[in-house]
Scaffold this active site. Structure first.
Site, PDB file in Angstrom:
ATOM      1  N   HIS A 171       0.514  -1.273  -0.253  1.00  0.00           N
ATOM      2  CA  HIS A 171       0.334  -0.173  -0.108  1.00  0.00           C
ATOM      3  C   HIS A 171       0.895   0.951  -0.397  1.00  0.00           C
ATOM      4  O   HIS A 171       0.487   2.397   0.021  1.00  0.00           O
ATOM      5  CB  HIS A 171      -0.914   0.062   0.948  1.00  0.00           C
ATOM      6  CG  HIS A 171      -1.539  -1.189   1.756  1.00  0.00           C
ATOM      7  ND1 HIS A 171      -2.838  -1.518   1.086  1.00  0.00           N
ATOM      8  CD2 HIS A 171      -1.267  -2.730   2.398  1.00  0.00           C
ATOM      9  CE1 HIS A 171      -3.392  -3.079   1.566  1.00  0.00           C
ATOM     10  NE2 HIS A 171      -1.951  -3.865   2.128  1.00  0.00           N
ATOM     11  N   SER A 292      14.400  21.857 -14.932  1.00  0.00           N
ATOM     12  CA  SER A 292      14.009  23.033 -15.013  1.00  0.00           C
ATOM     13  C   SER A 292      14.084  24.359 -15.348  1.00  0.00           C
ATOM     14  O   SER A 292      15.123  24.687 -15.239  1.00  0.00           O
ATOM     15  CB  SER A 292      13.204  23.273 -13.880  1.00  0.00           C
ATOM     16  OG  SER A 292      11.994  24.407 -13.925  1.00  0.00           O
ATOM     17  N   LYS A 298      15.583  21.694  -9.652  1.00  0.00           N
ATOM     18  CA  LYS A 298      14.932  20.261  -9.584  1.00  0.00           C
ATOM     19  C   LYS A 298      15.767  19.658 -11.316  1.00  0.00           C
ATOM     20  O   LYS A 298      16.995  19.661 -11.560  1.00  0.00           O
ATOM     21  CB  LYS A 298      13.593  20.961 -11.141  1.00  0.00           C
ATOM     22  CG  LYS A 298      12.454  21.076 -10.334  1.00  0.00           C
ATOM     23  CD  LYS A 298      12.102  20.164  -9.399  1.00  0.00           C
ATOM     24  CE  LYS A 298      10.970  19.150 -10.498  1.00  0.00           C
ATOM     25  NZ  LYS A 298       9.678  20.047 -10.780  1.00  0.00           N
ATOM     26  N   GLU A 305       9.073   8.483 -16.666  1.00  0.00           N
ATOM     27  CA  GLU A 305       8.003   9.246 -17.060  1.00  0.00           C
ATOM     28  C   GLU A 305       7.764   8.820 -18.348  1.00  0.00           C
ATOM     29  O   GLU A 305       6.605   8.019 -18.403  1.00  0.00           O
ATOM     30  CB  GLU A 305       8.200  10.714 -16.694  1.00  0.00           C
ATOM     31  CG  GLU A 305       8.268  10.840 -14.771  1.00  0.00           C
ATOM     32  CD  GLU A 305       8.511  12.817 -15.161  1.00  0.00           C
ATOM     33  OE1 GLU A 305       9.651  13.464 -15.365  1.00  0.00           O
ATOM     34  OE2 GLU A 305       6.929  13.136 -14.977  1.00  0.00           O
TER      35      GLU A 305
END
Ligand code: ARG
Length: 479
Positions: A171, A292, A298, A305
Protein backbone atom coordinates in the site's frame (compact mmCIF):
# COMPACT_ATOMS: atom_id res chain seq x y z
CA UNK A 1 13.22 1.37 -42.31
CA UNK A 2 14.81 2.52 -45.48
CA UNK A 3 15.11 6.14 -46.43
CA UNK A 4 13.31 5.62 -49.69
CA UNK A 5 10.51 7.99 -50.46
CA UNK A 6 7.03 7.25 -51.62
CA UNK A 7 5.95 9.09 -54.74
CA UNK A 8 2.47 9.23 -56.11
CA UNK A 9 2.12 8.04 -59.63
CA UNK A 10 0.77 11.14 -61.41
CA UNK A 11 -1.11 9.03 -63.93
CA UNK A 12 -2.66 6.74 -61.38
CA UNK A 13 -6.15 8.23 -61.30
CA UNK A 14 -6.53 8.19 -65.02
CA UNK A 15 -5.26 4.66 -65.63
CA UNK A 16 -6.56 1.44 -64.12
CA UNK A 17 -4.03 -0.49 -62.07
CA UNK A 18 -1.77 -2.60 -64.26
CA UNK A 19 -2.02 -5.48 -61.80
CA UNK A 20 -5.77 -6.10 -61.93
CA UNK A 21 -6.47 -3.80 -64.85
CA UNK A 22 -8.19 -6.56 -66.80
CA UNK A 23 -11.67 -5.66 -65.71
CA UNK A 24 -11.17 -2.07 -64.54
CA UNK A 25 -11.87 0.90 -66.80
CA UNK A 26 -10.99 3.80 -64.56
CA UNK A 27 -8.46 4.44 -61.83
CA UNK A 28 -9.37 5.02 -58.21
CA UNK A 29 -10.67 8.33 -56.92
CA UNK A 30 -8.32 10.65 -55.10
CA UNK A 31 -9.65 9.80 -51.69
CA UNK A 32 -9.37 6.10 -52.53
CA UNK A 33 -5.74 6.72 -53.32
CA UNK A 34 -5.38 8.14 -49.83
CA UNK A 35 -7.23 5.48 -47.91
CA UNK A 36 -6.22 2.40 -49.84
CA UNK A 37 -2.43 2.07 -49.93
CA UNK A 38 -0.34 0.46 -47.22
CA UNK A 39 3.02 0.99 -48.94
CA UNK A 40 3.95 3.88 -46.64
CA UNK A 41 4.24 1.41 -43.79
CA UNK A 42 4.38 -2.12 -45.20
CA UNK A 43 7.60 -1.30 -47.08
CA UNK A 44 9.05 -2.04 -43.67
CA UNK A 45 8.87 -5.76 -44.37
CA UNK A 46 10.25 -5.68 -47.88
CA UNK A 47 13.01 -8.14 -46.94
CA UNK A 48 10.48 -10.66 -45.63
CA UNK A 49 8.30 -10.14 -48.70
CA UNK A 50 11.19 -10.82 -51.05
CA UNK A 51 12.34 -13.82 -49.03
CA UNK A 52 8.81 -15.19 -49.32
CA UNK A 53 8.80 -14.67 -53.09
CA UNK A 54 12.17 -16.38 -53.41
CA UNK A 55 11.04 -19.43 -51.43
CA UNK A 56 7.71 -19.62 -53.27
CA UNK A 57 9.41 -19.36 -56.67
CA UNK A 58 11.98 -22.03 -55.82
CA UNK A 59 9.15 -24.33 -54.75
CA UNK A 60 7.22 -23.66 -57.99
CA UNK A 61 10.34 -24.63 -59.95
CA UNK A 62 10.86 -27.80 -57.88
CA UNK A 63 7.26 -28.79 -58.44
CA UNK A 64 7.52 -28.21 -62.19
CA UNK A 65 4.95 -25.38 -62.11
CA UNK A 66 7.39 -22.90 -63.66
CA UNK A 67 10.59 -23.49 -65.62
CA UNK A 68 14.12 -23.40 -64.21
CA UNK A 69 14.93 -20.50 -66.53
CA UNK A 70 11.97 -18.42 -65.30
CA UNK A 71 12.83 -19.35 -61.75
CA UNK A 72 16.38 -18.12 -62.01
CA UNK A 73 15.35 -14.93 -63.85
CA UNK A 74 12.91 -14.18 -61.06
CA UNK A 75 15.48 -14.98 -58.35
CA UNK A 76 18.08 -12.72 -59.94
CA UNK A 77 15.54 -9.94 -60.41
CA UNK A 78 14.45 -10.22 -56.78
CA UNK A 79 18.06 -9.85 -55.65
CA UNK A 80 18.29 -6.63 -57.60
CA UNK A 81 14.98 -5.29 -56.24
CA UNK A 82 16.10 -6.07 -52.72
CA UNK A 83 19.38 -4.27 -53.26
CA UNK A 84 17.62 -1.24 -54.69
CA UNK A 85 15.32 -1.00 -51.70
CA UNK A 86 18.12 -1.58 -49.19
CA UNK A 87 20.21 1.13 -50.81
CA UNK A 88 17.35 3.61 -50.96
CA UNK A 89 17.30 3.54 -54.76
CA UNK A 90 13.74 2.29 -55.01
CA UNK A 91 10.79 4.58 -55.66
CA UNK A 92 7.69 3.28 -53.96
CA UNK A 93 4.40 4.02 -55.61
CA UNK A 94 1.13 4.50 -53.74
CA UNK A 95 -0.76 3.62 -56.89
CA UNK A 96 0.70 0.13 -56.50
CA UNK A 97 -0.83 -0.03 -53.03
CA UNK A 98 1.51 -2.24 -51.10
CA UNK A 99 4.93 -3.84 -50.87
CA UNK A 100 3.82 -6.97 -52.71
CA UNK A 101 2.74 -5.09 -55.82
CA UNK A 102 5.60 -2.62 -55.68
CA UNK A 103 8.09 -5.48 -55.72
CA UNK A 104 6.29 -7.32 -58.50
CA UNK A 105 5.93 -4.19 -60.64
CA UNK A 106 9.63 -3.41 -60.38
CA UNK A 107 10.48 -7.03 -61.13
CA UNK A 108 8.32 -6.77 -64.26
CA UNK A 109 10.29 -3.69 -65.33
CA UNK A 110 13.50 -5.65 -64.84
CA UNK A 111 12.67 -9.07 -66.32
CA UNK A 112 9.39 -8.56 -68.18
CA UNK A 113 6.21 -10.59 -67.92
CA UNK A 114 8.03 -13.59 -66.46
CA UNK A 115 7.76 -11.72 -63.17
CA UNK A 116 4.05 -12.46 -63.17
CA UNK A 117 4.70 -16.22 -62.92
CA UNK A 118 5.87 -15.69 -59.35
CA UNK A 119 2.29 -14.99 -58.31
CA UNK A 120 1.08 -18.46 -59.39
CA UNK A 121 -0.60 -20.33 -56.52
CA UNK A 122 -0.48 -17.49 -54.04
CA UNK A 123 -2.23 -14.21 -53.34
CA UNK A 124 -1.46 -11.06 -51.44
CA UNK A 125 -3.60 -12.42 -48.63
CA UNK A 126 -1.32 -15.32 -47.81
CA UNK A 127 1.70 -13.19 -48.70
CA UNK A 128 0.92 -10.44 -46.22
CA UNK A 129 0.18 -12.94 -43.45
CA UNK A 130 3.52 -14.65 -44.12
CA UNK A 131 5.51 -11.41 -44.31
CA UNK A 132 3.96 -10.06 -41.16
CA UNK A 133 4.54 -13.28 -39.24
CA UNK A 134 8.19 -13.29 -40.25
CA UNK A 135 8.57 -9.65 -39.23
CA UNK A 136 6.98 -10.28 -35.84
CA UNK A 137 9.14 -13.38 -35.38
CA UNK A 138 12.33 -11.41 -36.00
CA UNK A 139 11.17 -8.63 -33.75
CA UNK A 140 10.49 -11.11 -30.96
CA UNK A 141 14.09 -12.29 -31.27
CA UNK A 142 15.38 -8.69 -30.90
CA UNK A 143 13.10 -8.08 -27.96
CA UNK A 144 14.20 -11.30 -26.29
CA UNK A 145 17.87 -10.24 -26.43
CA UNK A 146 16.97 -6.79 -25.17
CA UNK A 147 15.04 -8.31 -22.27
CA UNK A 148 17.98 -10.60 -21.48
CA UNK A 149 20.17 -7.49 -21.27
CA UNK A 150 17.59 -5.93 -18.97
CA UNK A 151 17.70 -8.96 -16.68
CA UNK A 152 21.50 -8.84 -16.65
CA UNK A 153 21.49 -5.14 -15.72
CA UNK A 154 19.03 -5.85 -12.89
CA UNK A 155 21.04 -8.81 -11.60
CA UNK A 156 24.30 -6.83 -11.69
CA UNK A 157 22.69 -4.12 -9.55
CA UNK A 158 21.04 -6.70 -7.30
CA UNK A 159 24.40 -8.29 -6.54
CA UNK A 160 25.91 -4.89 -5.82
CA UNK A 161 23.03 -4.12 -3.45
CA UNK A 162 22.43 -7.53 -1.92
CA UNK A 163 23.11 -6.19 1.60
CA UNK A 164 21.48 -2.79 1.26
CA UNK A 165 18.49 -2.58 3.60
CA UNK A 166 15.39 -0.67 2.54
CA UNK A 167 11.75 -0.63 3.58
CA UNK A 168 9.59 -3.01 1.60
CA UNK A 169 6.17 -1.52 0.95
CA UNK A 170 2.60 -2.66 0.79
CA UNK A 171 0.00 0.00 0.00
CA UNK A 172 3.09 2.23 -0.37
CA UNK A 173 3.32 2.08 3.44
CA UNK A 174 6.59 0.85 4.92
CA UNK A 175 5.90 -2.80 5.71
CA UNK A 176 9.00 -4.87 6.48
CA UNK A 177 12.71 -4.43 5.91
CA UNK A 178 13.93 -5.95 2.67
CA UNK A 179 17.11 -5.67 0.66
CA UNK A 180 17.36 -3.46 -2.41
CA UNK A 181 18.87 -6.42 -4.24
CA UNK A 182 15.77 -8.47 -3.51
CA UNK A 183 13.54 -5.70 -4.83
CA UNK A 184 15.49 -5.59 -8.08
CA UNK A 185 15.40 -9.37 -8.41
CA UNK A 186 11.59 -9.20 -8.39
CA UNK A 187 11.80 -7.48 -11.77
CA UNK A 188 14.14 -10.19 -13.07
CA UNK A 189 11.29 -12.65 -12.52
CA UNK A 190 8.75 -10.36 -14.18
CA UNK A 191 10.99 -9.91 -17.21
CA UNK A 192 11.58 -13.67 -17.27
CA UNK A 193 7.83 -14.23 -17.65
CA UNK A 194 7.75 -11.59 -20.38
CA UNK A 195 10.38 -13.51 -22.29
CA UNK A 196 8.32 -16.66 -21.80
CA UNK A 197 5.23 -14.97 -23.22
CA UNK A 198 7.12 -13.72 -26.29
CA UNK A 199 8.58 -17.21 -26.70
CA UNK A 200 5.11 -18.76 -26.56
CA UNK A 201 3.89 -16.29 -29.16
CA UNK A 202 6.86 -17.11 -31.36
CA UNK A 203 6.37 -20.85 -31.25
CA UNK A 204 2.63 -20.62 -31.89
CA UNK A 205 3.01 -18.24 -34.83
CA UNK A 206 5.64 -20.34 -36.53
CA UNK A 207 3.39 -21.94 -39.15
CA UNK A 208 3.57 -20.70 -42.71
CA UNK A 209 0.44 -19.38 -44.47
CA UNK A 210 2.08 -19.09 -47.91
CA UNK A 211 0.38 -21.19 -50.56
CA UNK A 212 -3.05 -20.83 -48.97
CA UNK A 213 -3.60 -18.38 -51.83
CA UNK A 214 -6.58 -16.04 -51.57
CA UNK A 215 -8.56 -18.22 -49.17
CA UNK A 216 -9.27 -21.60 -50.71
CA UNK A 217 -5.90 -23.10 -51.52
CA UNK A 218 -4.82 -23.78 -55.11
CA UNK A 219 -5.18 -26.34 -57.85
CA UNK A 220 -1.45 -26.21 -58.62
CA UNK A 221 0.63 -29.12 -57.23
CA UNK A 222 2.53 -27.00 -54.72
CA UNK A 223 4.60 -28.22 -51.79
CA UNK A 224 3.74 -25.96 -48.89
CA UNK A 225 6.03 -27.84 -46.59
CA UNK A 226 9.03 -26.91 -48.68
CA UNK A 227 8.16 -23.20 -48.64
CA UNK A 228 7.50 -23.31 -44.92
CA UNK A 229 10.84 -24.91 -44.11
CA UNK A 230 12.73 -22.57 -46.46
CA UNK A 231 11.31 -19.61 -44.55
CA UNK A 232 12.18 -21.01 -41.13
CA UNK A 233 8.67 -22.12 -40.18
CA UNK A 234 7.96 -25.45 -38.50
CA UNK A 235 5.47 -26.33 -41.21
CA UNK A 236 2.50 -24.98 -43.16
CA UNK A 237 -0.74 -23.74 -41.59
CA UNK A 238 -3.46 -26.39 -41.79
CA UNK A 239 -6.48 -24.43 -43.01
CA UNK A 240 -6.36 -22.00 -45.90
CA UNK A 241 -9.19 -19.81 -44.58
CA UNK A 242 -7.61 -19.54 -41.16
CA UNK A 243 -4.22 -18.86 -42.76
CA UNK A 244 -5.31 -15.62 -44.40
CA UNK A 245 -7.65 -14.37 -41.68
CA UNK A 246 -5.61 -15.13 -38.58
CA UNK A 247 -3.99 -12.25 -36.73
CA UNK A 248 -3.73 -14.02 -33.38
CA UNK A 249 0.04 -13.74 -33.63
CA UNK A 250 -0.20 -9.95 -33.80
CA UNK A 251 -2.62 -9.89 -30.88
CA UNK A 252 -0.44 -12.21 -28.82
CA UNK A 253 2.61 -10.14 -29.62
CA UNK A 254 0.80 -6.99 -28.50
CA UNK A 255 -0.57 -8.69 -25.39
CA UNK A 256 2.94 -9.82 -24.43
CA UNK A 257 4.23 -6.32 -25.27
CA UNK A 258 1.54 -4.70 -23.15
CA UNK A 259 2.30 -6.82 -20.10
CA UNK A 260 6.00 -6.19 -20.58
CA UNK A 261 5.35 -2.46 -20.94
CA UNK A 262 3.34 -2.52 -17.73
CA UNK A 263 6.34 -4.03 -15.95
CA UNK A 264 8.62 -1.33 -17.32
CA UNK A 265 6.06 1.28 -16.35
CA UNK A 266 5.84 0.00 -12.79
CA UNK A 267 9.61 0.06 -12.51
CA UNK A 268 9.62 3.59 -13.88
CA UNK A 269 7.06 4.58 -11.29
CA UNK A 270 9.43 3.29 -8.62
CA UNK A 271 12.30 5.26 -10.12
CA UNK A 272 10.14 8.39 -10.10
CA UNK A 273 9.35 7.79 -6.42
CA UNK A 274 12.85 6.82 -5.43
CA UNK A 275 14.52 9.81 -7.08
CA UNK A 276 12.18 12.29 -5.34
CA UNK A 277 13.57 14.34 -2.45
CA UNK A 278 11.02 12.66 -0.18
CA UNK A 279 12.45 9.18 -0.81
CA UNK A 280 15.95 10.01 -2.03
CA UNK A 281 16.61 6.24 -2.37
CA UNK A 282 18.51 6.38 -5.66
CA UNK A 283 20.28 8.84 -7.84
CA UNK A 284 20.32 8.98 -11.62
CA UNK A 285 23.13 10.86 -13.31
CA UNK A 286 22.58 13.87 -15.55
CA UNK A 287 22.39 11.50 -18.50
CA UNK A 288 18.84 10.42 -17.61
CA UNK A 289 17.44 13.48 -15.92
CA UNK A 290 16.54 16.99 -17.02
CA UNK A 291 16.45 20.32 -15.28
CA UNK A 292 13.59 22.76 -15.13
CA UNK A 293 13.57 25.97 -17.15
CA UNK A 294 12.28 27.87 -14.11
CA UNK A 295 13.16 25.92 -10.96
CA UNK A 296 16.93 25.66 -10.68
CA UNK A 297 16.85 22.97 -8.00
CA UNK A 298 14.92 20.49 -10.17
CA UNK A 299 16.26 17.21 -11.49
CA UNK A 300 13.45 15.42 -13.20
CA UNK A 301 13.43 11.69 -14.02
CA UNK A 302 12.10 12.28 -17.53
CA UNK A 303 13.31 9.01 -19.02
CA UNK A 304 11.39 7.04 -16.40
CA UNK A 305 8.29 9.18 -16.85
CA UNK A 306 8.43 8.67 -20.61
CA UNK A 307 8.71 4.90 -20.26
CA UNK A 308 5.69 5.04 -17.94
CA UNK A 309 3.83 7.25 -20.38
CA UNK A 310 4.68 5.28 -23.52
CA UNK A 311 3.17 2.17 -21.96
CA UNK A 312 -0.19 3.69 -22.87
CA UNK A 313 0.63 3.61 -26.56
CA UNK A 314 1.44 -0.08 -26.45
CA UNK A 315 -1.76 -0.97 -24.62
CA UNK A 316 -3.57 1.27 -27.10
CA UNK A 317 -2.15 -0.75 -30.01
CA UNK A 318 -3.42 -3.99 -28.48
CA UNK A 319 -6.82 -2.42 -27.99
CA UNK A 320 -6.90 -1.09 -31.56
CA UNK A 321 -6.22 -4.54 -33.00
CA UNK A 322 -8.66 -6.34 -30.74
CA UNK A 323 -11.44 -3.97 -31.74
CA UNK A 324 -10.44 -4.03 -35.42
CA UNK A 325 -10.59 -7.85 -35.51
CA UNK A 326 -13.63 -8.53 -33.38
CA UNK A 327 -16.33 -8.28 -36.04
CA UNK A 328 -14.53 -9.69 -39.06
CA UNK A 329 -16.01 -12.66 -40.89
CA UNK A 330 -13.64 -15.16 -42.50
CA UNK A 331 -11.50 -14.82 -44.46
CA UNK A 332 -9.36 -11.77 -45.39
CA UNK A 333 -10.92 -8.35 -44.97
CA UNK A 334 -9.19 -5.11 -45.84
CA UNK A 335 -9.75 -3.91 -42.27
CA UNK A 336 -6.79 -6.13 -41.45
CA UNK A 337 -4.45 -3.77 -43.25
CA UNK A 338 -4.92 -1.63 -40.13
CA UNK A 339 -2.95 -4.19 -38.09
CA UNK A 340 0.47 -2.93 -39.09
CA UNK A 341 0.88 0.68 -37.98
CA UNK A 342 -0.13 0.09 -34.36
CA UNK A 343 2.02 -3.02 -34.14
CA UNK A 344 5.08 -1.35 -35.68
CA UNK A 345 4.67 1.59 -33.33
CA UNK A 346 4.23 -0.69 -30.32
CA UNK A 347 7.32 -2.72 -31.24
CA UNK A 348 9.47 0.39 -31.74
CA UNK A 349 8.15 1.92 -28.55
CA UNK A 350 8.76 -1.23 -26.53
CA UNK A 351 12.32 -1.60 -27.82
CA UNK A 352 13.04 2.02 -26.93
CA UNK A 353 11.51 1.61 -23.47
CA UNK A 354 13.56 -1.53 -22.79
CA UNK A 355 16.75 0.24 -23.90
CA UNK A 356 15.97 3.24 -21.69
CA UNK A 357 15.25 0.95 -18.75
CA UNK A 358 18.55 -0.90 -19.19
CA UNK A 359 20.41 2.41 -19.24
CA UNK A 360 18.65 3.77 -16.16
CA UNK A 361 19.30 0.58 -14.21
CA UNK A 362 22.98 0.62 -15.11
CA UNK A 363 23.11 4.32 -14.27
CA UNK A 364 21.37 4.40 -10.92
CA UNK A 365 23.18 4.38 -7.60
CA UNK A 366 21.54 3.47 -4.31
CA UNK A 367 21.55 5.79 -1.30
CA UNK A 368 21.92 3.11 1.38
CA UNK A 369 21.79 5.66 4.19
CA UNK A 370 18.46 7.12 3.14
CA UNK A 371 17.01 3.66 2.58
CA UNK A 372 18.12 2.60 6.04
CA UNK A 373 16.69 5.77 7.63
CA UNK A 374 13.34 5.14 5.94
CA UNK A 375 13.41 1.56 7.23
CA UNK A 376 13.88 2.83 10.77
CA UNK A 377 10.90 5.16 10.45
CA UNK A 378 7.96 2.86 9.89
CA UNK A 379 8.09 0.25 12.72
CA UNK A 380 9.13 -2.14 9.96
CA UNK A 381 10.41 -4.79 12.39
CA UNK A 382 7.05 -5.14 14.15
CA UNK A 383 6.52 -8.52 12.46
CA UNK A 384 9.94 -9.62 13.75
CA UNK A 385 8.81 -8.76 17.26
CA UNK A 386 5.61 -10.79 16.79
CA UNK A 387 7.65 -13.71 15.38
CA UNK A 388 9.99 -13.49 18.41
CA UNK A 389 7.01 -13.74 20.78
CA UNK A 390 5.80 -16.82 18.89
CA UNK A 391 9.21 -18.46 18.81
CA UNK A 392 10.44 -17.57 22.32
CA UNK A 393 7.23 -17.47 24.33
CA UNK A 394 5.32 -20.04 22.29
CA UNK A 395 2.47 -17.55 21.75
CA UNK A 396 -0.11 -18.24 19.04
CA UNK A 397 0.66 -15.78 16.22
CA UNK A 398 -2.71 -13.99 16.55
CA UNK A 399 -1.98 -13.12 20.19
CA UNK A 400 1.59 -12.11 19.36
CA UNK A 401 0.13 -9.80 16.72
CA UNK A 402 -2.09 -8.13 19.33
CA UNK A 403 0.75 -7.73 21.85
CA UNK A 404 2.98 -6.24 19.16
CA UNK A 405 0.21 -3.85 18.18
CA UNK A 406 0.16 -2.58 21.74
CA UNK A 407 3.95 -2.12 21.68
CA UNK A 408 3.74 -0.13 18.42
CA UNK A 409 1.01 2.05 19.97
CA UNK A 410 3.27 2.92 22.93
CA UNK A 411 6.19 3.68 20.59
CA UNK A 412 3.97 5.85 18.45
CA UNK A 413 2.63 7.75 21.48
CA UNK A 414 6.17 8.35 22.76
CA UNK A 415 7.53 9.24 19.32
CA UNK A 416 10.15 6.48 19.53
CA UNK A 417 11.27 3.63 17.30
CA UNK A 418 10.62 0.09 18.58
CA UNK A 419 14.23 -0.49 19.58
CA UNK A 420 14.27 2.82 21.51
CA UNK A 421 11.62 1.62 23.97
CA UNK A 422 12.83 0.65 27.47
CA UNK A 423 12.51 -2.96 28.53
CA UNK A 424 10.11 -1.66 31.22
CA UNK A 425 7.79 -0.35 28.51
CA UNK A 426 7.82 -3.74 26.78
CA UNK A 427 7.37 -5.71 29.97
CA UNK A 428 4.43 -3.53 30.98
CA UNK A 429 2.66 -5.04 27.98
CA UNK A 430 4.09 -8.57 28.18
CA UNK A 431 6.12 -9.35 31.33
CA UNK A 432 7.91 -12.36 29.77
CA UNK A 433 9.75 -10.21 27.18
CA UNK A 434 13.52 -10.14 27.83
CA UNK A 435 16.38 -7.96 26.63
CA UNK A 436 17.13 -10.54 23.91
CA UNK A 437 14.24 -9.11 21.94
CA UNK A 438 16.29 -6.06 20.90
CA UNK A 439 18.36 -8.15 18.52
CA UNK A 440 15.37 -8.91 16.26
CA UNK A 441 14.34 -5.25 16.15
CA UNK A 442 17.42 -4.44 14.08
CA UNK A 443 16.44 -4.25 10.37
CA UNK A 444 19.74 -5.74 9.19
CA UNK A 445 19.13 -8.77 11.39
CA UNK A 446 15.56 -8.90 10.27
CA UNK A 447 16.50 -9.26 6.61
CA UNK A 448 19.32 -11.69 7.40
CA UNK A 449 16.79 -13.95 9.11
CA UNK A 450 14.51 -14.19 6.09
CA UNK A 451 16.22 -17.19 4.53
CA UNK A 452 13.10 -19.06 3.41
CA UNK A 453 13.17 -19.92 -0.30
CA UNK A 454 12.42 -16.72 -2.23
CA UNK A 455 13.04 -14.60 0.90
CA UNK A 456 14.95 -11.33 1.15
CA UNK A 457 18.09 -12.36 3.09
CA UNK A 458 21.31 -11.08 1.46
CA UNK A 459 22.62 -14.62 1.01
CA UNK A 460 19.37 -15.56 -0.69
CA UNK A 461 19.69 -12.59 -3.02
CA UNK A 462 23.20 -13.61 -4.01
CA UNK A 463 22.09 -17.20 -4.59
CA UNK A 464 18.99 -16.05 -6.50
CA UNK A 465 21.13 -13.83 -8.70
CA UNK A 466 23.46 -16.72 -9.53
CA UNK A 467 20.54 -19.03 -10.18
CA UNK A 468 18.80 -16.48 -12.39
CA UNK A 469 21.85 -16.15 -14.63
CA UNK A 470 21.64 -19.90 -15.16
CA UNK A 471 17.85 -20.18 -15.45
CA UNK A 472 17.59 -17.40 -17.99
CA UNK A 473 20.85 -18.33 -19.79
CA UNK A 474 22.34 -14.87 -19.31
CA UNK A 475 25.88 -13.88 -20.10
CA UNK A 476 28.11 -12.70 -17.33
CA UNK A 477 28.14 -9.05 -16.23
CA UNK A 478 27.36 -6.35 -18.75
CA UNK A 479 30.16 -4.16 -17.43
N1 ARG B 1 -2.08 -4.40 -48.26
C1 ARG B 1 -2.78 -5.52 -47.74
C2 ARG B 1 -2.56 -5.59 -46.22
O1 ARG B 1 -1.79 -4.86 -45.74
C3 ARG B 1 -2.31 -6.77 -48.39
C4 ARG B 1 -3.39 -7.74 -48.77
C5 ARG B 1 -4.32 -7.14 -49.69
N2 ARG B 1 -5.21 -8.08 -50.23
C6 ARG B 1 -6.26 -7.73 -50.92
N3 ARG B 1 -6.98 -8.62 -51.41
N4 ARG B 1 -6.56 -6.45 -51.08
O2 ARG B 1 -3.17 -6.39 -45.53
Amino acid sequence: MTDTTTRDDPTSNTKPSSIWGGRFRAGPSEVMEQINPSIDFDQRFYAQDIAGSRAHTAMLVNQGVISHQDGSDIARGLDRVEREIAEGQFTFSRALEDIHMNVEARLTELIGDTAGRMHTARSRNDQVATDFKMWVRETIDHIDSALAALQTALIDQAERNADVVMPGFTHLQAAQPITFGHHLMAYVEMVGRDRGRFGDCRSRLNECPLGSAALAGTSFPIDRNQTAVALGFNGPTANSLDSVSDRDFALEFLAASSICAIHLSRFSEEIVNWTSAQFNFIKLTDAFTTGSSIMPQKRNPDAAELVRGKCGRIIGALNALLVMMKGLPLAFCKDMQEDKEPLFDAADTLELCIAASVCMIQDMSANAKAMRAATDLGFTTATDLADWLVRTLNMPFRIAHRVTGAVVKVAEDKGLRLEQLDLDDLQAIEPRITGEVYAVLDPARSVASRTSFGGTAPDNVRAAARAARERFSLNRHTK
